[in-house]
Design a protein around this motif. Structure first.
Motif, PDB file in Angstrom:
ATOM      1  N   LEU A 268      -5.334  -6.324   7.234  1.00  0.00           N
ATOM      2  CA  LEU A 268      -6.269  -5.192   7.464  1.00  0.00           C
ATOM      3  C   LEU A 268      -6.953  -5.078   5.859  1.00  0.00           C
ATOM      4  CD1 LEU A 268      -4.687  -4.742   9.788  1.00  0.00           C
ATOM      5  CD2 LEU A 268      -5.054  -2.226   9.650  1.00  0.00           C
ATOM      6  N   ALA A 269      -8.221  -5.440   5.406  1.00  0.00           N
ATOM      7  CA  ALA A 269      -8.815  -5.436   4.358  1.00  0.00           C
ATOM      8  C   ALA A 269      -9.536  -4.279   4.281  1.00  0.00           C
ATOM      9  CB  ALA A 269      -9.810  -6.764   4.080  1.00  0.00           C
ATOM     10  N   GLN A 270      -9.248  -3.211   3.587  1.00  0.00           N
ATOM     11  CA  GLN A 270      -9.627  -1.808   3.677  1.00  0.00           C
ATOM     12  C   GLN A 270      -9.508  -1.448   2.349  1.00  0.00           C
ATOM     13  OE1 GLN A 270      -7.355   1.212   4.195  1.00  0.00           O
ATOM     14  NE2 GLN A 270      -6.291  -0.250   2.964  1.00  0.00           N
ATOM     15  N   GLN A 271     -10.051   0.003   2.316  1.00  0.00           N
ATOM     16  CA  GLN A 271     -10.312   0.539   0.951  1.00  0.00           C
ATOM     17  C   GLN A 271      -9.151   1.132   0.015  1.00  0.00           C
ATOM     18  OE1 GLN A 271     -11.965   1.064   3.696  1.00  0.00           O
ATOM     19  NE2 GLN A 271     -14.119   0.557   3.279  1.00  0.00           N
ATOM     20  N   THR A 272      -8.387   1.905   0.719  1.00  0.00           N
ATOM     21  CA  THR A 272      -7.565   3.040  -0.092  1.00  0.00           C
ATOM     22  C   THR A 272      -5.959   2.831   0.313  1.00  0.00           C
ATOM     23  OG1 THR A 272      -7.184   5.190  -1.058  1.00  0.00           O
ATOM     24  CG2 THR A 272      -8.082   4.990   1.178  1.00  0.00           C
ATOM     25  N   LEU A 273      -5.207   3.079  -0.661  1.00  0.00           N
ATOM     26  CA  LEU A 273      -3.537   3.035  -0.106  1.00  0.00           C
ATOM     27  C   LEU A 273      -3.341   3.782   0.959  1.00  0.00           C
ATOM     28  CD1 LEU A 273      -0.862   2.366  -1.685  1.00  0.00           C
ATOM     29  CD2 LEU A 273      -0.818   4.548  -2.175  1.00  0.00           C
ATOM     30  N   MET A 274      -2.523   2.910   2.090  1.00  0.00           N
ATOM     31  CA  MET A 274      -2.357   3.627   3.463  1.00  0.00           C
ATOM     32  C   MET A 274      -1.030   4.257   3.156  1.00  0.00           C
ATOM     33  SD  MET A 274      -2.222   1.721   6.960  1.00  0.00           S
ATOM     34  CE  MET A 274      -4.078   1.276   7.048  1.00  0.00           C
ATOM     35  N   ALA A 275      -0.135   3.563   2.331  1.00  0.00           N
ATOM     36  CA  ALA A 275       1.370   4.572   2.319  1.00  0.00           C
ATOM     37  C   ALA A 275       1.125   5.936   1.748  1.00  0.00           C
ATOM     38  CB  ALA A 275       2.154   3.521   1.394  1.00  0.00           C
ATOM     39  N   GLN A 276       1.902   6.641   2.154  1.00  0.00           N
ATOM     40  CA  GLN A 276       2.052   7.951   1.781  1.00  0.00           C
ATOM     41  C   GLN A 276       2.418   7.937   0.393  1.00  0.00           C
ATOM     42  OE1 GLN A 276       3.627  11.501   4.038  1.00  0.00           O
ATOM     43  NE2 GLN A 276       5.243  11.083   2.296  1.00  0.00           N
ATOM     44  N   SER A 277       1.742   8.895  -0.509  1.00  0.00           N
ATOM     45  CA  SER A 277       1.943   8.787  -1.808  1.00  0.00           C
ATOM     46  C   SER A 277       2.054  10.420  -2.511  1.00  0.00           C
ATOM     47  CB  SER A 277       0.820   8.080  -2.563  1.00  0.00           C
ATOM     48  OG  SER A 277       0.924   8.221  -3.971  1.00  0.00           O
ATOM     49  N   LEU A 278       3.038  11.126  -2.286  1.00  0.00           N
ATOM     50  CA  LEU A 278       3.303  12.346  -2.497  1.00  0.00           C
ATOM     51  C   LEU A 278       3.096  12.434  -4.223  1.00  0.00           C
ATOM     52  CD1 LEU A 278       6.594  13.533  -1.096  1.00  0.00           C
ATOM     53  CD2 LEU A 278       4.175  13.986  -0.273  1.00  0.00           C
ATOM     54  N   HIS A 279       2.427  13.427  -4.497  1.00  0.00           N
ATOM     55  CA  HIS A 279       1.936  13.754  -5.953  1.00  0.00           C
ATOM     56  C   HIS A 279       3.336  14.140  -6.676  1.00  0.00           C
ATOM     57  CE1 HIS A 279      -2.439  13.852  -6.740  1.00  0.00           C
ATOM     58  NE2 HIS A 279      -2.292  13.291  -5.820  1.00  0.00           N
ATOM     59  N   VAL A 280       3.365  13.814  -7.976  1.00  0.00           N
ATOM     60  CA  VAL A 280       4.533  14.253  -8.864  1.00  0.00           C
ATOM     61  C   VAL A 280       4.051  15.376  -9.666  1.00  0.00           C
ATOM     62  CG1 VAL A 280       5.515  12.015  -8.524  1.00  0.00           C
ATOM     63  CG2 VAL A 280       3.770  12.465 -10.254  1.00  0.00           C
ATOM     64  N   PRO A 281       5.083  15.913 -10.285  1.00  0.00           N
ATOM     65  CA  PRO A 281       6.401  16.081  -9.962  1.00  0.00           C
ATOM     66  C   PRO A 281       6.876  16.310  -8.462  1.00  0.00           C
ATOM     67  CG  PRO A 281       5.906  17.860 -11.286  1.00  0.00           C
ATOM     68  CD  PRO A 281       4.753  17.355 -11.149  1.00  0.00           C
TER      69      PRO A 281
ATOM     70  N   PRO B 157       1.497  -7.793  10.515  1.00  0.00           N
ATOM     71  CA  PRO B 157       0.391  -7.176   9.729  1.00  0.00           C
ATOM     72  C   PRO B 157       0.625  -6.883   8.191  1.00  0.00           C
ATOM     73  CG  PRO B 157       1.773  -5.570  10.983  1.00  0.00           C
ATOM     74  CD  PRO B 157       2.239  -7.005  11.119  1.00  0.00           C
ATOM     75  N   ILE B 158      -0.603  -7.313   7.312  1.00  0.00           N
ATOM     76  CA  ILE B 158      -0.521  -6.961   5.922  1.00  0.00           C
ATOM     77  C   ILE B 158      -1.592  -6.114   5.592  1.00  0.00           C
ATOM     78  CG2 ILE B 158      -0.640  -7.844   3.727  1.00  0.00           C
ATOM     79  CD1 ILE B 158       0.913 -10.056   4.624  1.00  0.00           C
ATOM     80  N   VAL B 159      -1.480  -4.980   5.182  1.00  0.00           N
ATOM     81  CA  VAL B 159      -2.611  -4.077   4.666  1.00  0.00           C
ATOM     82  C   VAL B 159      -2.979  -4.302   3.291  1.00  0.00           C
ATOM     83  CG1 VAL B 159      -3.386  -1.850   4.359  1.00  0.00           C
ATOM     84  CG2 VAL B 159      -2.015  -2.145   6.251  1.00  0.00           C
ATOM     85  N   LEU B 160      -4.250  -4.677   3.053  1.00  0.00           N
ATOM     86  CA  LEU B 160      -4.776  -4.862   1.509  1.00  0.00           C
ATOM     87  C   LEU B 160      -5.664  -3.668   1.320  1.00  0.00           C
ATOM     88  CD1 LEU B 160      -5.976  -8.791   2.250  1.00  0.00           C
ATOM     89  CD2 LEU B 160      -3.849  -7.786   1.067  1.00  0.00           C
TER      90      LEU B 160
END
Ligand SMILES: [Fe+2]
Length: 529
Positions: free
Chosen positions: A364-377, A414-417
């Motif tokens: 899947l060639a697509q724009q932005t990070l698919m994995a959840q990315s909680l903000h820190v702290p 499946p590999i997400v890019l």
């Protein structure tokens, strides 16, 4: 911001390189100047097993569109099996129209599968640089390997395009560009009489966007990467306006749709893509379908997505504003089941593609990070968790449907890019990111996110906190610019994070920061170096 002097030197150096190129290939007196008309180079893209799109734009002076005639021009093109053009296998004449910025798109057909070709354009006695391109393998072939580069985010002001020089040197089969090819803001010398004054350095009109592309495409290293292999391209926000969503920009500008149409037209004029035919219609860029699928025999299928044009607005926007912000889990609108990042039509097209795919690897060639990315702290409680609402985290129901579709149709490998976030990430994707992987919460797909070609990012110390707080993120590097290099074989896929030594240097070296492998039949990234 780079020092002014370096910025100036950067631009001068690039244009001098171009002048040297032009001097080597004297051009025809086609316009109001006698300058070489192929100053933006050539490109190819959207390869099929028997065809590929060839591109150029006639423009003698990248920063001076007025040096170009308004008349239509006939451009000859040739495709050969050899670099010396002794065995020409296809040729023809295309018309370059002023209305489309004298861009040329040739959809070449009738080529042989799995072959390298060379192509060039001619206008009068001017001959373009020679580009190298290739077709995909035949639909029923299983090639032993495929190598491709993944790139995104190349803000002109923030460094040199040395990464593109290294992409060209790697001689990939393909380059996948995942958005932010231009940035709508930044310095450039627009010599156009219709250019509005007093609006700073932002592209608004068609003339602005065209000049922006011309500036970027004047770079010899970017041209070299186009000349080395066919590209598949999608866009992100900065090809139009920061953080826009469908028909709304962050300023809630009433005229945004006409600005968007200008930006979409300029994108088409500068990219080697097919225009989906609309019989009987004049060129209309109020919409532009760019999502597409491409097969590489039975080895790989690329699902190229557009997550800007059809998305719902970002959830819980600030009063009187569009665009993105960071929201907490208290923003329940974010969770609405109807929300989509791709739009209903593209979602069903994608799921149909999952159902039909016969490929060993699905990318899947697509724009932005698919994995959840909680903000820190990290927040003290779940309801205080913070999310950036512009990426997939702003559209969890849409992400869930996508991952569910992969599971339901038993999509192979499946590999997400991804791009956009200017950070190298390796991640495991599962439907519930709040729980570790288990039998009822398996790793469904693997994700690799490239960094940026030049665009800046956050401090590495923050990225390390993000990785520590999001256990499905195995690796994160935001302090280096470069690209992702992938190698696929029937049994495994390898991802290499290629990082420049110094983005401010045109002659920067490159090295591999980290390497990961995905074994066929087992989702998840395994670090190997
Ligand atoms: Fe970007």
């Amino acid at each position: 911001m780079l020092p002014e002097r370096r910025l100036f030197l950067s631009q001068t150096t690039r244009l001098l390189s171009l002048a040297a190129l032009a001097a080597a290939c004297p051009g025809a007196a086609l316009a109001r100047t006698s300058a070489y008309p192929f100053s933006l180079g050539v490109a190819s893209g959207s390869p099929r097993d028997t065809g590929v799109v060839l591109w150029t734009r006639l423009l003698p002076e990248p920063l001076n569109p007025e040096a170009m005639t308004r008349a239509p021009l006939s451009v000859r093109w040739e495709v050969a099996e050899d670099e010396a053009f002794k065995r020409i296998v296809a040729d023809g004449v295309a018309t370059a129209l002023h209305e489309l910025a004298h861009s040329v798109h040739v959809d070449v057909t009738g080529l042989r599968p799995d072959r390298w070709y060379w192509y060039r354009f001619m206008l009068g006695d001017a001959i373009s640089p020679v580009g190298r391109t290739r077709t995909a393998p035949a639909a029923d072939a299983l090639p032993a390997r495929m190598r491709f580069a993944v790139a995104s985010c190349q803000h002109w002001d923030f460094g040199h395009y040395a990464a593109h020089r290294h992409i060209a040197a790697a001689e990939p089969d393909l380059v996948a560009f995942l958005g932010d090819y231009i940035y709508e803001r930044g310095q450039y010398d627009l010599k156009h009489p219709d250019a509005p004054s007093g609006r700073g350095d932002e592209s608004i009109t068609l003339a602005d966007y065209r000049s922006r592309y011309a500036q970027y495409k004047s770079d010899p290293h970017l041209q070299a990467a186009h000349h080395a292999a066919p590209w598949i391209v999608t866009w992100d926000d900065h090809e139009v306006a920061n953080d826009y969503a469908s028909d709304r920009d962050e300023r809630l500008d009433d005229n945004f749709l006409s600005r968007r149409a200008a930006a979409y037209q300029a994108f088409y004029e500068h990219m080697p893509i097919r225009l989906v035919p609309r019989p009987g219609e004049a060129h209309d860029f109020s919409n532009l379908r760019i999502y597409d699928r491409m097969e590489w025999g039975l080895l790989a299928q690329f699902h190229l997505l557009d997550n800007r044009q059809y998305r719902d607005y970002q959830a819980c926007q600030r009063p009187g504003r569009g665009g993105s912000n960071v929201v907490t889990a208290r923003c329940t609108d974010r969770l609405a089941s109807t929300r989509s990042l791709l739009g209903a039509q593209q979602e069903s097209w994608l799921t149909e593609g999952f159902a039909r795919s016969r490929a060993r690897w699905n990318l899947l060639a697509q724009q932005t990070l698919m994995a959840q990315s909680l903000h820190v702290p990290p927040a003290q409680s779940r309801e205080d968790d913070r999310f950036w609402n512009d990426g997939w985290d702003g559209y969890p129901a849409s992400r869930d449907r996508l991952l569910n579709g992969m599971k339901k149709h038993r999509l192979a490998n499946p590999i997400v890019l991804s791009g956009d976030v200017h950070t190298f990430y390796a991640a495991d994707l599962r439907q519930d990111f709040s729980r570790l992987a288990s039998d009822d919460n398996p790793v469904v797909a693997t994700e690799f996110c490239g960094t940026s070609i030049t665009s800046r990012s956050r401090a590495q110390s923050i990225t390390e906190q993000i990785v520590a707080s999001n256990p499905h993120l195995h690796y994160g590097r935001s302090d280096r610019r470069g690209f992702l290099f992938m190698e696929l074989t029937p049994s495994s896929s390898t991802a290499r994070f290629q990082a420049l030594d110094d983005v401010s240097r045109e002659d920067s070296g490159i090295s591999t920061l980290a390497s990961f492998v995905v074994e066929s039949g087992r989702a998840g990234a395994i670090r190997i170096g």
